[in-house]
Design an enzyme around this catalytic site. Structure first.
Site, PDB file in Angstrom:
ATOM      1  CB  THR A 115      12.116  -2.836  -9.230  1.00  0.00           C
ATOM      2  OG1 THR A 115      12.465  -1.469  -9.047  1.00  0.00           O
ATOM      3  CG2 THR A 115      11.162  -2.963 -10.417  1.00  0.00           C
ATOM      4  CE  LYS A 189      12.263   1.457 -11.130  1.00  0.00           C
ATOM      5  NZ  LYS A 189      13.080   0.870 -10.060  1.00  0.00           N
ATOM      6  CE  LYS A 257      14.851  -7.242 -10.214  1.00  0.00           C
ATOM      7  NZ  LYS A 257      14.316  -6.109  -9.419  1.00  0.00           N
TER       8      LYS A 257
END
Length: 316
Positions: A115, A189, A257
């Protein structure tokens, strides 16, 4: 097969264990299981991991250990990345000395399953096309359990023909859906992470409420699991939280993150998503307590601390 969008020539030969060499960079919690499925299906596999010992399980099953992403790519027709942060994606793919694109032969394919940043995905796709290769961004959802059981949701971005060509490999890891051009897989995502973030907050708040109300939280979870409040997050993490099992299927530091990338995207779009921002701050508080190496279910600890309570003790 020729990729119409990039002009990249990709072999007409279907992907199969007999004809396709595969490499994998990043053999952590997720990558080890995902790469293992390719090995089990009979593909010749070359692996690279920054900490070589984490690749030992795959090497013991027949994989070859490479000394760099570049060396791994040189031994492969398709190379997958499953690393931690966008900076890792950049170095493992684009570094001119050690990166995968430096070793990939013309016609080769790079698939980033980390990701990461959608703009970086587009940059990698452009760099790959300049080398007569192709790149696909294909981040996944489903956590460690989905990786082990090969039931991951895979969000694929890039050239549609290239994504279709990769189907035999994706099917070994889960279900791939084509989302659009370069970066679209990453954006899909990120939307997934936004939805999960607030779902996790709601689940944990409900659990703490049930505990303080004197309910049997295990019975409460069972009761709501088949109603409108049921969710994959509840199925994956409810029992783990009750058992104080905070082992990472997906690291808190990686989720922070991801949510940070989401917030940056929102800022660029002029988009206000307060639920996302709140979840991000709660997860950042876990980092402040040194809990970045725990799983995302550790969110229960943040809400417990806010309320000076703990689910494994009787409510006052």
């Amino acid at each position: 097969m020729s990729s119409s969008a990039t002009g990249v020539n990709v072999s007409d030969r279907p992907i199969s264990p007999d004809t396709t060499r595969v490499a994998w960079v990043g053999t952590g919690v997720m990558g080890q299981s995902m790469a293992g499925h390719l090995l089990a299906a009979g593909y010749a596999l070359t692996v690279y991991n920054r900490t070589a010992s984490k690749a030992e399980g795959l090497v013991s099953r027949g994989a070859t250990l490479a000394e760099s992403p570049r060396a791994a790519a040189a031994a492969a027709d398709v190379i997958f990345l499953m690393v931690g942060f966008p900076s890792d994606v950049r170095s493992t793919s684009l570094d001119p000395s050690t990166g995968a694109l430096a070793g990939l032969a013309p016609g080769g394919l790079l698939v980033d399953m980390t990701t990461s940043d959608p703009t970086l995905a587009a940059e990698i796709a452009e760099a790959a096309a300049a080398k007569s290769c192709a790149a696909v961004d294909a981040p996944v959802s489903g956590g460690d359990r989905g990786a082990r059981s090969a039931t991951l949701s895979i969000f694929a971005g890039g050239d549609a023909a290239v994504v279709a060509h990769l189907a035999p490999l994706f099917k070994l890891m889960g279900n791939a859906l084509y989302m659009g051009g370069p970066g679209a897989g990453q954006r899909a995502k990120l939307g997934n992470q936004i939805a999960i973030a607030s779902t996790m907050v709601g689940l944990v708040e409900g659990m703490v409420y049930a505990h303080k109300a004197g309910l049997d939280v295990a019975k409460w979870l069972e009761a709501i699991s088949t109603g409108a409040a049921g969710s994959k997050s509840l199925d994956l993490y409810g029992k783990r939280m009750l058992e104080r099992d905070m082992a990472a299927g997906f690291y808190v530091r990686h989720f922070v993150k991801d949510l940070g990338i989401c917030l940056s995207e929102c800022q660029a779009m002029g988009l206000a998503l307060p639920g996302l921002a709140l979840a991000h701050q709660l997860y950042v508080s876990l980092l402040a307590h040194g809990e970045g190496g725990l799983g995302t279910q550790a969110l229960i600890l943040a809400i417990e601390r806010l309320n000076n309570t703990c689910l494994d003790k009787k409510p006052e």
